[in-house]
Design a protein around this motif. Structure first.
Motif, PDB file in Angstrom:
ATOM      1  N   ARG A 271       0.842  -1.201   0.000  1.00 27.17           N
ATOM      2  CA  ARG A 271       0.000   0.000   0.000  1.00 27.17           C
ATOM      3  C   ARG A 271       0.877   1.251   0.000  1.00 27.17           C
ATOM      4  NH1 ARG A 271      -3.200  -1.158   4.146  1.00 27.17           N
ATOM      5  NH2 ARG A 271      -4.833  -2.059   2.845  1.00 27.17           N
ATOM      6  N   ALA A 272       1.920   1.247   0.816  1.00 27.51           N
ATOM      7  CA  ALA A 272       2.808   2.416   0.891  1.00 27.51           C
ATOM      8  C   ALA A 272       3.501   2.666  -0.450  1.00 27.51           C
ATOM      9  CB  ALA A 272       3.851   2.199   1.987  1.00 27.51           C
ATOM     10  N   ALA A 273       3.924   1.602  -1.112  1.00 29.95           N
ATOM     11  CA  ALA A 273       4.613   1.766  -2.402  1.00 29.95           C
ATOM     12  C   ALA A 273       3.648   2.237  -3.482  1.00 29.95           C
ATOM     13  CB  ALA A 273       5.284   0.456  -2.807  1.00 29.95           C
ATOM     14  N   TYR A 274       2.417   1.699  -3.476  1.00 27.12           N
ATOM     15  CA  TYR A 274       1.408   2.200  -4.429  1.00 27.12           C
ATOM     16  C   TYR A 274       1.145   3.684  -4.174  1.00 27.12           C
ATOM     17  CZ  TYR A 274      -0.104  -2.237  -6.556  1.00 27.12           C
ATOM     18  OH  TYR A 274      -0.162  -3.401  -7.280  1.00 27.12           O
ATOM     19  N   GLN A 275       1.064   4.061  -2.907  1.00 27.71           N
ATOM     20  CA  GLN A 275       0.811   5.466  -2.579  1.00 27.71           C
ATOM     21  C   GLN A 275       1.960   6.356  -3.049  1.00 27.71           C
ATOM     22  OE1 GLN A 275       0.111   5.080   1.633  1.00 27.71           O
ATOM     23  NE2 GLN A 275      -2.075   4.641   1.363  1.00 27.71           N
ATOM     24  N   ASP A 276       3.199   5.862  -2.916  1.00 30.80           N
ATOM     25  CA  ASP A 276       4.353   6.618  -3.422  1.00 30.80           C
ATOM     26  C   ASP A 276       4.220   6.863  -4.922  1.00 30.80           C
ATOM     27  OD1 ASP A 276       5.549   6.714  -0.948  1.00 30.80           O
ATOM     28  OD2 ASP A 276       6.910   5.027  -1.318  1.00 30.80           O
ATOM     29  N   PHE A 277       3.853   5.811  -5.655  1.00 28.10           N
ATOM     30  CA  PHE A 277       3.718   5.942  -7.109  1.00 28.10           C
ATOM     31  C   PHE A 277       2.572   6.887  -7.467  1.00 28.10           C
ATOM     32  CE2 PHE A 277       1.688   4.399 -11.094  1.00 28.10           C
ATOM     33  CZ  PHE A 277       2.677   4.839 -11.969  1.00 28.10           C
ATOM     34  N   LEU A 278       1.422   6.695  -6.830  1.00 28.79           N
ATOM     35  CA  LEU A 278       0.260   7.520  -7.168  1.00 28.79           C
ATOM     36  C   LEU A 278       0.467   8.979  -6.759  1.00 28.79           C
ATOM     37  CD1 LEU A 278      -2.519   4.930  -6.248  1.00 28.79           C
ATOM     38  CD2 LEU A 278      -1.808   5.649  -8.549  1.00 28.79           C
ATOM     39  N   ALA A 279       1.251   9.212  -5.701  1.00 30.85           N
ATOM     40  CA  ALA A 279       1.581  10.594  -5.314  1.00 30.85           C
ATOM     41  C   ALA A 279       2.486  11.236  -6.364  1.00 30.85           C
ATOM     42  CB  ALA A 279       2.258  10.605  -3.943  1.00 30.85           C
ATOM     43  N   LEU A 280       3.426  10.440  -6.867  1.00 30.04           N
ATOM     44  CA  LEU A 280       4.337  10.922  -7.908  1.00 30.04           C
ATOM     45  C   LEU A 280       3.549  11.303  -9.166  1.00 30.04           C
ATOM     46  CD1 LEU A 280       7.425  11.190  -8.426  1.00 30.04           C
ATOM     47  CD2 LEU A 280       7.366   8.871  -9.328  1.00 30.04           C
ATOM     48  N   TRP A 281       2.494  10.562  -9.454  1.00 32.58           N
ATOM     49  CA  TRP A 281       1.672  10.785 -10.644  1.00 32.58           C
ATOM     50  C   TRP A 281       0.325  11.430 -10.296  1.00 32.58           C
ATOM     51  CZ3 TRP A 281       1.886   6.727 -15.138  1.00 32.58           C
ATOM     52  CH2 TRP A 281       3.200   6.664 -15.622  1.00 32.58           C
ATOM     53  N   LYS A 282       0.298  12.229  -9.235  1.00 33.72           N
ATOM     54  CA  LYS A 282      -0.983  12.769  -8.759  1.00 33.72           C
ATOM     55  C   LYS A 282      -1.658  13.681  -9.775  1.00 33.72           C
ATOM     56  CE  LYS A 282       1.060  16.615  -6.090  1.00 33.72           C
ATOM     57  NZ  LYS A 282       2.476  16.383  -6.512  1.00 33.72           N
ATOM     58  N   ASP A 283      -0.863  14.364 -10.601  1.00 30.98           N
ATOM     59  CA  ASP A 283      -1.464  15.231 -11.624  1.00 30.98           C
ATOM     60  C   ASP A 283      -1.055  14.773 -13.028  1.00 30.98           C
ATOM     61  OD1 ASP A 283       1.168  15.953 -11.434  1.00 30.98           O
ATOM     62  OD2 ASP A 283       0.822  18.120 -11.431  1.00 30.98           O
ATOM     63  N   SER A 284      -0.874  13.460 -13.171  1.00 30.89           N
ATOM     64  CA  SER A 284      -0.480  12.899 -14.467  1.00 30.89           C
ATOM     65  C   SER A 284      -1.648  12.914 -15.453  1.00 30.89           C
ATOM     66  CB  SER A 284      -0.001  11.456 -14.290  1.00 30.89           C
ATOM     67  OG  SER A 284      -1.102  10.637 -13.945  1.00 30.89           O
ATOM     68  N   ASP A 285      -1.349  12.667 -16.709  1.00 31.85           N
ATOM     69  CA  ASP A 285      -2.409  12.453 -17.688  1.00 31.85           C
ATOM     70  C   ASP A 285      -3.225  11.248 -17.212  1.00 31.85           C
ATOM     71  OD1 ASP A 285      -0.935  14.390 -18.896  1.00 31.85           O
ATOM     72  OD2 ASP A 285      -0.471  13.273 -20.717  1.00 31.85           O
ATOM     73  N   PRO A 286      -4.560  11.320 -17.291  1.00 26.28           N
ATOM     74  CA  PRO A 286      -5.375  10.270 -16.672  1.00 26.28           C
ATOM     75  C   PRO A 286      -5.505   8.972 -17.463  1.00 26.28           C
ATOM     76  CG  PRO A 286      -6.776  11.948 -17.660  1.00 26.28           C
ATOM     77  CD  PRO A 286      -5.369  12.427 -17.825  1.00 26.28           C
ATOM     78  N   ASP A 287      -5.150   8.998 -18.730  1.00 24.76           N
ATOM     79  CA  ASP A 287      -5.472   7.860 -19.601  1.00 24.76           C
ATOM     80  C   ASP A 287      -4.281   6.944 -19.879  1.00 24.76           C
ATOM     81  OD1 ASP A 287      -4.107   9.793 -20.982  1.00 24.76           O
ATOM     82  OD2 ASP A 287      -5.298   9.661 -22.819  1.00 24.76           O
ATOM     83  N   ILE A 288      -3.245   7.008 -19.035  1.00 23.55           N
ATOM     84  CA  ILE A 288      -2.064   6.166 -19.252  1.00 23.55           C
ATOM     85  C   ILE A 288      -2.400   4.735 -18.819  1.00 23.55           C
ATOM     86  CG2 ILE A 288       0.381   5.855 -18.734  1.00 23.55           C
ATOM     87  CD1 ILE A 288       0.437   8.834 -17.892  1.00 23.55           C
ATOM     88  N   PRO A 289      -2.243   3.754 -19.703  1.00 25.07           N
ATOM     89  CA  PRO A 289      -2.660   2.387 -19.363  1.00 25.07           C
ATOM     90  C   PRO A 289      -2.063   1.841 -18.070  1.00 25.07           C
ATOM     91  CG  PRO A 289      -2.283   2.540 -21.717  1.00 25.07           C
ATOM     92  CD  PRO A 289      -1.847   3.855 -21.128  1.00 25.07           C
ATOM     93  N   ILE A 290      -0.778   2.105 -17.827  1.00 19.46           N
ATOM     94  CA  ILE A 290      -0.162   1.542 -16.617  1.00 19.46           C
ATOM     95  C   ILE A 290      -0.692   2.231 -15.355  1.00 19.46           C
ATOM     96  CG2 ILE A 290       1.923   2.999 -16.467  1.00 19.46           C
ATOM     97  CD1 ILE A 290       3.449   0.288 -15.907  1.00 19.46           C
ATOM     98  N   LEU A 291      -1.099   3.490 -15.461  1.00 18.14           N
ATOM     99  CA  LEU A 291      -1.705   4.194 -14.324  1.00 18.14           C
ATOM    100  C   LEU A 291      -3.077   3.609 -14.014  1.00 18.14           C
ATOM    101  CD1 LEU A 291      -1.825   6.549 -12.271  1.00 18.14           C
ATOM    102  CD2 LEU A 291      -2.801   7.951 -14.104  1.00 18.14           C
ATOM    103  N   ILE A 292      -3.857   3.355 -15.048  1.00 20.00           N
ATOM    104  CA  ILE A 292      -5.193   2.763 -14.862  1.00 20.00           C
ATOM    105  C   ILE A 292      -5.069   1.405 -14.171  1.00 20.00           C
ATOM    106  CG2 ILE A 292      -7.201   1.843 -16.100  1.00 20.00           C
ATOM    107  CD1 ILE A 292      -6.573   4.094 -18.249  1.00 20.00           C
TER     108      ILE A 292
END
Length: 302
Positions: A271-292
């Motif tokens: 959970r902590a590592a996912y949160q690190d990644f999602l924080a890094l991409w908090k304002d990323s383009d929304p339609d990136i397949p790996i983000l989804i």
């Protein structure tokens, strides 16, 4: 070596002796990025502007945007970097930036765009070793196994005594091809040759190295169901930010680590590592397949 203060001092000592060039400004940009100092990064971009090396500054800026998941901005900056390189009579540099973008696009799940970028890079500088290796790995990561294998065969024949070719690039390409064929054991076996020199300098990129073999090995361990070994590979990327700089592997290593912890059943660390990644991409383009995919995986953890 992660000794950033000493690196900065060495650069300043060199500049005091009037030894100033784009290599030093590349490194100053990297130090600014690693310190999250936007003003210092902008200052280095100013140095590159209008010079023959402007394309390198634009390529660095593109990588920074891609690192944060701003793929639209990264795409535009890569186009500007390629155009700038061509204007400066350096088609090979332009082709490297395009091939570099292809790798990032493939890693983020945009396979068709990655294949198009890789093909464009090869067309721009067909004789370039750097372009061919990056394009081959991009094709492999984008799932075009036949094209990747064909290029790898050509590279193996053309550079039989090239240490990095035989011990870094070809193993990474062959490993990714094996992963495409759902054979993680063969993927891990292919990368055995890379371990001795995988932290070495890659001469034709803006940073020191994206640690592609390390990243692919992490993915191979995930595919083999070996979460602990996978975590060690992704952690290696995070521990060597002074090598990786703003390469996309540094961003996706957080996600790889999250997946590795989840595989081990360590929900808290995952959970902590996912949160690190999602924080890094908090304002990323929304339609990136790996983000989804990452968001869906994270939601299942809760």
């Amino acid at each position: 070596m992660q000794r950033f203060d000493e690196a900065r001092q060495s650069i300043h000592d060199a500049q005091a002796r009037n030894a100033d060039d784009f290599i030093l400004h590349n490194a100053l940009y990297a130090l600014a990025f690693l310190g999250a100092d936007a003003a210092a990064m902008a200052e280095q971009q100013q140095w590159f502007a209008g010079k023959p090396e402007e394309n390198m500054g634009l390529a660095l800026a593109s990588d920074t945007e891609a690192y944060a998941g701003h793929v639209g901005k990264a795409r535009e900056l890569t186009k500007r970097a390629v155009d700038s390189a061509i204007r400066a009579d350096s088609k090979e540099n332009g082709a490297v930036w395009r091939a570099n973008a292809a790798l990032q696009q493939a890693a983020y799940g945009n396979a068709a765009e990655a294949q198009q970028s890789a093909a464009g890079a090869l067309k721009l500088a067909p004789a370039s070793q750097g372009v061919e290796v990056e394009a081959a790995l991009a094709f492999a990561m984008a799932g075009d196994t036949a094209r990747a294998e064909s290029l790898a065969q050509d590279l193996g024949k053309r550079y039989p005594l090239d240490t990095q070719m035989q011990s870094l690039w070809l193993p990474a390409i062959q490993s990714q091809v094996a992963l495409n064929k759902k054979n993680p054991a063969a993927a891990l076996n292919a990368l055995q040759a890379a371990s001795r020199i995988e932290l070495g300098v890659v001469t034709f990129v803006a940073n020191i190295s994206c640690l592609y073999p390390t990243y692919v090995r992490g993915e191979a361990y995930l595919a083999a169901g070996q979460g602990s070994a996978a975590a060690a590979e992704f952690q290696k990327i995070l521990d060597h930010s002074g090598i990786v700089w703003n390469c996309w592997t540094g961003a996706l290593a957080h996600l790889g680590l999250a997946r590795a912890y989840a595989m081990q059943g360590d929900t808290a660390k995952a959970r902590a590592a996912y949160q690190d990644f999602l924080a890094l991409w908090k304002d990323s383009d929304p339609d990136i397949p790996i983000l989804i995919a990452a968001k869906a995986e994270y939601a299942k953890l809760k």
